[in-house]
Motif scaffolding. Structure first.
Motif, PDB file in Angstrom:
ATOM      1  N   ARG A   5       0.844  -1.196   0.000  1.00 15.70           N
ATOM      2  CA  ARG A   5       0.000   0.000   0.000  1.00 15.70           C
ATOM      3  C   ARG A   5       0.879   1.245   0.000  1.00 15.70           C
ATOM      4  O   ARG A   5       1.964   1.244   0.581  1.00 15.70           O
ATOM      5  CB  ARG A   5      -0.884   0.038   1.250  1.00 15.70           C
ATOM      6  CG  ARG A   5      -1.879  -1.097   1.357  1.00 15.70           C
ATOM      7  CD  ARG A   5      -2.901  -0.870   2.463  1.00 15.70           C
ATOM      8  NE  ARG A   5      -2.335  -0.625   3.769  1.00 15.70           N
ATOM      9  CZ  ARG A   5      -2.270  -1.519   4.758  1.00 15.70           C
ATOM     10  NH1 ARG A   5      -2.703  -2.745   4.572  1.00 15.70           N
ATOM     11  NH2 ARG A   5      -1.768  -1.189   5.926  1.00 15.70           N
ATOM     12  N   GLU A   6       0.376   2.294  -0.618  1.00 16.87           N
ATOM     13  CA  GLU A   6       1.049   3.576  -0.528  1.00 16.87           C
ATOM     14  C   GLU A   6       0.759   4.162   0.852  1.00 16.87           C
ATOM     15  O   GLU A   6      -0.367   4.086   1.352  1.00 16.87           O
ATOM     16  CB  GLU A   6       0.559   4.521  -1.624  1.00 16.87           C
ATOM     17  CG  GLU A   6       1.346   5.813  -1.662  1.00 16.87           C
ATOM     18  CD  GLU A   6       0.997   6.705  -2.854  1.00 16.87           C
ATOM     19  OE1 GLU A   6       1.427   7.870  -2.834  1.00 16.87           O
ATOM     20  OE2 GLU A   6       0.310   6.238  -3.790  1.00 16.87           O
ATOM     21  N   VAL A   7       1.780   4.724   1.473  1.00 16.95           N
ATOM     22  CA  VAL A   7       1.653   5.333   2.796  1.00 16.95           C
ATOM     23  C   VAL A   7       1.810   6.836   2.615  1.00 16.95           C
ATOM     24  O   VAL A   7       2.756   7.296   1.968  1.00 16.95           O
ATOM     25  CB  VAL A   7       2.714   4.776   3.773  1.00 16.95           C
ATOM     26  CG1 VAL A   7       2.645   5.479   5.123  1.00 16.95           C
ATOM     27  CG2 VAL A   7       2.556   3.274   3.930  1.00 16.95           C
ATOM     28  N   TYR A   8       0.892   7.599   3.202  1.00 19.04           N
ATOM     29  CA  TYR A   8       0.898   9.045   3.042  1.00 19.04           C
ATOM     30  C   TYR A   8       1.353   9.783   4.302  1.00 19.04           C
ATOM     31  O   TYR A   8       1.942  10.855   4.206  1.00 19.04           O
ATOM     32  CB  TYR A   8      -0.507   9.538   2.655  1.00 19.04           C
ATOM     33  CG  TYR A   8      -1.003   8.929   1.373  1.00 19.04           C
ATOM     34  CD1 TYR A   8      -0.639   9.473   0.144  1.00 19.04           C
ATOM     35  CD2 TYR A   8      -1.824   7.805   1.377  1.00 19.04           C
ATOM     36  CE1 TYR A   8      -1.079   8.916  -1.046  1.00 19.04           C
ATOM     37  CE2 TYR A   8      -2.267   7.242   0.190  1.00 19.04           C
ATOM     38  CZ  TYR A   8      -1.897   7.801  -1.011  1.00 19.04           C
ATOM     39  OH  TYR A   8      -2.327   7.240  -2.189  1.00 19.04           O
ATOM     40  N   ARG A  54       1.486  -5.440  10.080  1.00 23.05           N
ATOM     41  CA  ARG A  54       2.909  -5.140  10.287  1.00 23.05           C
ATOM     42  C   ARG A  54       3.606  -4.783   8.976  1.00 23.05           C
ATOM     43  O   ARG A  54       3.540  -5.536   8.004  1.00 23.05           O
ATOM     44  CB  ARG A  54       3.587  -6.363  10.897  1.00 23.05           C
ATOM     45  CG  ARG A  54       5.058  -6.187  11.152  1.00 23.05           C
ATOM     46  CD  ARG A  54       5.664  -7.443  11.732  1.00 23.05           C
ATOM     47  NE  ARG A  54       7.074  -7.252  12.004  1.00 23.05           N
ATOM     48  CZ  ARG A  54       7.986  -8.192  11.895  1.00 23.05           C
ATOM     49  NH1 ARG A  54       7.635  -9.425  11.546  1.00 23.05           N
ATOM     50  NH2 ARG A  54       9.243  -7.937  12.152  1.00 23.05           N
ATOM     51  N   ALA A  55       4.311  -3.644   8.960  1.00 21.20           N
ATOM     52  CA  ALA A  55       5.122  -3.272   7.800  1.00 21.20           C
ATOM     53  C   ALA A  55       6.398  -4.107   7.834  1.00 21.20           C
ATOM     54  O   ALA A  55       7.113  -4.117   8.834  1.00 21.20           O
ATOM     55  CB  ALA A  55       5.451  -1.793   7.823  1.00 21.20           C
ATOM     56  N   VAL A  56       6.674  -4.812   6.729  1.00 22.56           N
ATOM     57  CA  VAL A  56       7.846  -5.685   6.665  1.00 22.56           C
ATOM     58  C   VAL A  56       8.818  -5.257   5.564  1.00 22.56           C
ATOM     59  O   VAL A  56       9.878  -5.851   5.400  1.00 22.56           O
ATOM     60  CB  VAL A  56       7.440  -7.161   6.480  1.00 22.56           C
ATOM     61  CG1 VAL A  56       6.595  -7.629   7.666  1.00 22.56           C
ATOM     62  CG2 VAL A  56       6.707  -7.386   5.164  1.00 22.56           C
ATOM     63  N   GLY A  57       8.461  -4.225   4.824  1.00 21.18           N
ATOM     64  CA  GLY A  57       9.326  -3.722   3.776  1.00 21.18           C
ATOM     65  C   GLY A  57       8.777  -2.432   3.223  1.00 21.18           C
ATOM     66  O   GLY A  57       7.638  -2.060   3.487  1.00 21.18           O
ATOM     67  N   PHE A  58       9.608  -1.730   2.456  1.00 23.56           N
ATOM     68  CA  PHE A  58       9.172  -0.473   1.855  1.00 23.56           C
ATOM     69  C   PHE A  58      10.121  -0.068   0.730  1.00 23.56           C
ATOM     70  O   PHE A  58      11.250  -0.549   0.646  1.00 23.56           O
ATOM     71  CB  PHE A  58       9.100   0.652   2.899  1.00 23.56           C
ATOM     72  CG  PHE A  58      10.462   1.152   3.305  1.00 23.56           C
ATOM     73  CD1 PHE A  58      11.037   2.233   2.668  1.00 23.56           C
ATOM     74  CD2 PHE A  58      11.180   0.519   4.302  1.00 23.56           C
ATOM     75  CE1 PHE A  58      12.310   2.680   3.021  1.00 23.56           C
ATOM     76  CE2 PHE A  58      12.443   0.949   4.669  1.00 23.56           C
ATOM     77  CZ  PHE A  58      13.015   2.038   4.019  1.00 23.56           C
ATOM     78  N   ALA A  59       9.640   0.836  -0.093  1.00 25.94           N
ATOM     79  CA  ALA A  59      10.465   1.519  -1.092  1.00 25.94           C
ATOM     80  C   ALA A  59      10.004   2.964  -1.131  1.00 25.94           C
ATOM     81  O   ALA A  59       8.794   3.237  -1.133  1.00 25.94           O
ATOM     82  CB  ALA A  59      10.315   0.883  -2.470  1.00 25.94           C
TER      83      ALA A  59
END
Length: 156
Positions: A5-8, A54-59
């Motif tokens: 998901r995009e996080v704002y 739980r967030a487990v990764g991002f870019a």
């Protein structure tokens, strides 16, 4: 269930970035770099990988100009490596580039002239995703960490 998901919200971006980078000391072991990335992501496009809540990764994507966007920082918890999450994150970044008419997606990583098993895997990942090495900047970060600049052409 895994989803991207995009996080704002800036505080969530900062928290996810901080927690994940600190859990990856083989890639992100310099305190000042972690702090800089945490500040940078506040204003960047940010995709997070969630396993349930739980967030487990991002870019995080930084737009440089009308032609180019960069994967500024990316991390996935080690327990989630080799499951296709990185590929899916890059595909989200590519889709953003395509939708916004950016012809290139770039990334900076550690050059092979500095031996690192972790970054050997990182370079292999980016090559497999279609990025090509363009230039080495020996002093971009510092002498001990030569920067490899890579790019991928996006059909727009």
């Amino acid at each position: 269930m895994i989803e991207i998901r995009e996080v704002y919200e800036p505080s969530k971006k900062a928290g996810f970035c901080n927690d994940i980078l600190r859990a990856l000391p083989d890639w992100f072991g310099v305190e000042t770099s972690i702090e800089e990335y945490v500040q940078q992501v506040l204003a960047l496009l940010f995709y997070a990988v969630f396993d349930g809540a739980r967030a487990v990764g991002f870019a995080a994507v930084k737009v440089h100009n009308a032609f180019t966007a960069e994967v500024c920082v990316m991390g996935i918890l080690a327990a989630y490596h080799r499951q296709g999450l990185g590929k899916t994150l890059i595909e989200h970044c590519e889709k953003y580039c395509k939708n916004n008419h950016h012809a290139f997606l770039t990334v900076k990583t550690l050059d092979e002239s500095r031996t690192s098993k972790s970054y050997e895997k990182t370079r292999s990942f980016y090559l497999a995703m279609g990025f090509v090495p363009l230039e080495v900047f020996p002093l971009h970060w510092n002498e001990e960490n030569p920067c490899l600049f890579m790019a991928k052409h996006i059909s727009v």
